[in-house]
Design an enzyme around this catalytic site. Structure first.
Site, short mmCIF file in Angstrom:
data_model
loop_
_atom_site.label_atom_id
_atom_site.label_comp_id
_atom_site.label_asym_id
_atom_site.label_seq_id
_atom_site.Cartn_x
_atom_site.Cartn_y
_atom_site.Cartn_z
CD GLU A 195 89.43 27.53 50.67
OE1 GLU A 195 89.90 28.10 49.67
OE2 GLU A 195 89.44 26.30 50.83
CD GLU B 174 85.90 23.96 49.44
OE1 GLU B 174 85.36 24.99 49.88
OE2 GLU B 174 86.77 23.95 48.59
C1 GAL Z 1 88.75 25.54 47.67
C2 GAL Z 1 87.74 26.66 47.46
C3 GAL Z 1 86.65 26.26 46.48
C4 GAL Z 1 87.29 25.65 45.26
C5 GAL Z 1 88.10 24.45 45.69
C6 GAL Z 1 88.72 23.69 44.55
O1 GAL Z 1 89.93 25.98 48.21
O2 GAL Z 1 87.11 26.99 48.66
O3 GAL Z 1 85.89 27.37 46.13
O4 GAL Z 1 88.08 26.61 44.66
O5 GAL Z 1 89.15 24.92 46.51
O6 GAL Z 1 89.50 22.61 45.05
#
Ligand code: GAL
Length: 849
Positions: A448, A523
């Site tokens: 991100e 993710e």
């Molecule tokens: C994502 C990020 C992670 C963590 C996660 C929490 O956007 O890449 O590091 O912050 O959100 O939901």
């Protein structure tokens, strides 16, 4: 045996069976860690002195004196310690510190000094010190002379001590770390938190991480193995060096087994001060391929000789496997489709902080494996070498990640400060260090990052990686996947990584630029919950979160919703859930880090909503200091979600899990929904023997079974699950009596006396029938008699300010954890005691060998 005991018995048996399975799959607790590297590599962890300057744990400041690297500096009053060391994990937690980094005082200037003497016979040798990782901004001096720097705290690096080393005399190595000039979105830890090694070679030797093994052609009957060896000549004359590599099997115990082949011998001339790369080839017949259930490996042993004199031997463990990524049929390992059932994890080990400990990490991975997790994402930085070694040993695939930001940072002092000068060196270091691990299957250049739409930068970074290892694809985790694809940045990648935002997937699947680009959920979900907490109506109470597994931030979704997405797009590679384990810091939704606003860069309304929430959190300043994202809590106790993932990821494993617990004296007659997670396809729920009906999952749609109108009454809930019409698994939850006892169980009752081997002892608060009393929080005091000691305690409560090193803490929803080790050099029995007012005390016998 009563039903609930049977329940715990069943779950314990599950874990044992899985454990046995894992052992028979050839990874036992005692397997040694194998490091790539030169034969004369010794641990350099013991005998360090530590001084802390700048910001102190209590917010005061101690001015950093000048010349702390000097030979003359008197370090007599510095603290003696052994590495790995995380100076911040002892806290104390302070409410005014950021929740994002765990409310721990990790900012400061740390100095380490080590006095050591090498034998006079080492004169003329090359002497190196290898740091697996030091947080952060490391600067190194030997005998008062500056040797070098490596600012990025997550990378491994080597320092050449040769110019200033004095054989036969005392040497002083000094290391300055500075976390005041580092920023993070999670708890980074502070200090020399990974292992350090002293390496000695002759002047002609294999370069640092100087072997690179690939297997370009693999079939059942043979594997072509290619090996590049880089030889350094640090001497003053031209040499003719002979390089010979033999390959051996690594047996079930990770010991060198039978020799299977040799690479062709090469002789090369190397100028003084120069390096040469030698490419060699070999054939392995009937290769034992590395796979998830049979993680077979080999070890290549390289010897370097000059005029018949042995100069260096160098070990390179490796595995033989094929990986193939497709846009239409997912990921293939050794030709077989494997759905990625991955978890993202940060690097801390809960109560131990960032300090690496192999036993602790192995425990984490064993728990994840039991759940059916088959892949790990090292979010968002290069991992400790032990993680990749364990992944190789245990059969995990690894998404190996470099950065959380590039040129434009997420915080003032994060990697954006290092990017220009260091990105190339950091990327190369990561790839060289990690590229012989069969577990590593994808390189990630970022997560991100703010620059994710930057076409040039994306290609530039991906090309650096490809130049060092063209055998694995390069990816990047996007939270603006549509933006990244639109501008064409994703064209520079081999694999598209989507964090959360899948809505336009069909459009990109049809786009000529991307229709052949494999895509993964880099993710997913970000479901949040607190173990053992169930709320009705409002899911967020008392800085805890209901464990019905329906709570998630605006960019996330429930695990079930993600399963539905995966089912909708079966051609994708799979997912990495955020996260396997809870970690220190980032206690979303009780976190005020603004970075998450970026998730709504294309949705102003949601962005505004989140801004308001962040404001509210800032005003209230919650005590939350660790995450709620984990499928497993910070103490390593599975939350309900563990069973949801297990039910989906291990469909052939008979299991059933009921939630919530059944101790709701204040809810008699009130609707109290019951959820069942099962790998079966149908289930019947009974309350006190009376059927509440049978429910069936619709494939691809239902991943849990819900009875949402159950009226609470004390007694017993039982579920009987079916698969293909046959009884498959059962679970029982029962209203318990008052807390009466403590029940202790150790994950390992015999441990090594070496000093860093650990046993994790779970303490359960139980009633007179031995049932776990779910809503109990009695204060428990721990002590040890004999040659053992308490390393840390925990209970999984994200709001607790009790120091992890404390010897007493309340249970959290009936459970607590004490981590013990054997005193160094002591063998024999020791006793771990837990006691609580009104609940008596219990002893557990441990043995150190
Ligand atoms: C994502 C990020 C992670 C963590 C996660 C929490 O956007 O890449 O590091 O912050 O959100 O939901």
């Amino acid at each position: 045996m009563n039903s609930i005991n049977r329940l715990y018995f069943i779950k314990a048996v599950n874990l044992i069976v899985m454990g046995l399975l894992l052992v028979t799959n050839s990874f036992s607790q005692s397997k040694p860690i194998i490091r790539m590297g030169a034969a004369d590599t010794r641990s350099f962890d013991d005998g360090w002195l530590f001084g802390r300057y700048g910001l102190q744990a209590d917010a005061s400041r101690i001015e950093e004196p000048k010349n702390l690297e000097s030979v003359k500096f008197n370090d007599n009053d510095w603290k003696k310690l052994s590495l790995p060391h995380d100076w911040a994990i002892t806290g104390p937690f302070r409410i005014e510190l950021e929740g994002a980094t765990g409310k721990l005082p990790w900012k400061g200037i740390g100095w380490y000094r080590k006095h050591f003497t090498l034998p006079a016979t080492d004169a003329g040798k090359q002497v190196f010190v290898d740091f697996d990782g030091a947080m952060a901004n490391a600067k190194i001096w030997l005998n008062g002379k500056y040797v070098g720097t490596w600012p990025y705290g997550y990378n491994s690096f080597r320092m050449d001590l040769t110019p200033y080393i004095k054989a036969g005399q005392e040497n002083i190595l000094a290391v300055r770390l500075d976390t005041e000039n580092w920023d993070s979105r999670w708890y980074p830890g502070a200090g020399i938190y990974r292992h350090v090694w002293l390496v000695k070679t002759k002047q002609v030797h294999v370069a640092n991480w100087g072997t690179y093994i690939t297997t370009p052609d693999v079939s059942k009957t043979s594997a072509k193995v290619k090996m590049d060896v880089t030889i350094d000549n640090q001497g003053k004359s031209v040499v003719n060096a002979s390089i010979q590599t033999d390959v051996f099997e690594l047996d079930r115990n990770n010991k060198q087994g039978a020799k299977v082949t040799s690479f062709n011998k090469s002789v090369v001339e190397i100028e003084p001060g120069k390096s040469t790369v030698i490419a060699t080839r070999a054939l392995i017949k009937n290769p034992k391929r590395w796979d998830l259930l049979s993680p077979n490996r080999y070890i290549a042993q390289t010897t370097v000789t000059v005029n018949g004199e042995l100069m260096d031997t160098y070990d390179t463990p490796f595995g033989i496997r094929t990986i193939e990524f497709t846009a239409r049929n997912g990921f293939l390992l050794n030709g077989r489709r494997v759905e990625i059932q991955g978890t993202c994890n940060h690097h801390d080990l809960g109560a131990l902080g960032a300090a690496i400990n192999t036993t602790a990490l192995r425990r984490q991975l064993t728990i994840l494996k039991t759940m059916g997790c088959n892949a790990l994402r090292t979010s968002h930085n290069p991992p400790a070498p032990e993680l990749l070694e364990l992944a190789d040993q245990m059969g995990f695939l690894v998404w190996d990640e470099a950065f959380d930001c590039w040129k434009n940072g997420k915080r003032k002092l994060d990697y954006n400060k290092l990017y220009e000068e260091w990105h190339e060196r950091d990327l190369k270091a990561m790839v060289h260090h990690d590229r012989n691990h069969p577990s590593v299957f994808i390189w990630s250049i970022g997560n991100e990052v703010m620059d994710q739409r930057n076409v040039v930068m994306t290609k530039h970074l991906a090309d650096i990686v490809r130049a060092e290892d063209p055998t694995r694809p390069v990816s990047n985790g996007y939270n603006d996947p549509d933006g990244g694809r639109e501008v064409g940045a994703v064209e520079g990648l081999d694999i598209m990584g989507v964090n959360y935002f899948f809505s336009q997937q069909p459009k990109w699947d049809a786009d000529p630029r991307y229709k052949n680009k494999p895509t993964i959920g880099s993710e997913t979900s970000s479901c949040v919950s607190s173990r053992g907490e169930y709320f009705f109506g409002n899911e967020y109470q008392n800085w805890q979160i209901s464990s019905y597994d329906n709570a998630y931030p605006g960019w996330g979704c429930s695990p079930d919703e993600q399963f539905r997405t995966n089912a909708r797009y079966p051609h994708l590679l799979g997912e990495f859930v955020w996260t396997g384990f809870d970690y220190i810091g980032e206690p979303t939704p009780y976190n005020s880090d603004e970075t998450n606003l970026q998730n709504f860069r294309n949705d102003p309304e949601k962005k505004k909503e989140l801004e308001a929430k962040l404001d509210e959190v800032r005003k209230k300043n919650p005590p939350s200091r660790s995450s709620y994202f984990g499928i497993v809590d910070l103490a390593g106790f599975p939350k309900d979600r563990f069973y949801l993932y297990q039910s989906h990821w291990r469909p052939d494993y008979p299991m059933a899990h009921i939630l919530p617990h059944w101790n709701w004296a204040e809810r008699i007659g009130q609707v109290t929904p019951v959820n069942v997670y099962t790998s079966g396809d149908e289930a019947e729920l009974f309350l006190n023997g009376k059927s509440l009906g049978r429910k069936t999952k619709t494939p691809g749609k239902d991943f849990r079974l819900i009875w949402d109108s159950v009226k609470y009454t004390t007694g017993e809930l039982k579920v009987v699950c079916y698969k293909n019409g046959k009884q498959w698994a059962t679970d029982v939850v029962k209203t318990t009596g008052e807390a009466a006892n403590l029940t202790l169980s150790a994950d390992r009752s015999v441990i090594k006396s070496g000093g860093d081997d650990l046993s994790y002892i779970t303490v359960k608060v139980t009633d007179t029938d031995g049932l776990l009393v779910p809503r109990s929080h009695p204060l428990i005091k721990f002590s040890v008699e004999g040659p053992g000691e308490i390393v840390a305690t925990d209970n999984g409560d994200a709001t607790s300010f009790v120091p992890f090193q404390g010897h007493e803490r309340p249970a959290f929803n009936g459970m607590a954890l004490v981590i013990v080790k054997a005193k160094k050099g002591h063998k024999g029995k020791f006793y771990v005691k837990a006691q609580s007012a009104g609940l008596g005390s219990k002893d557990l016998v441990m043995e150190s060998k």
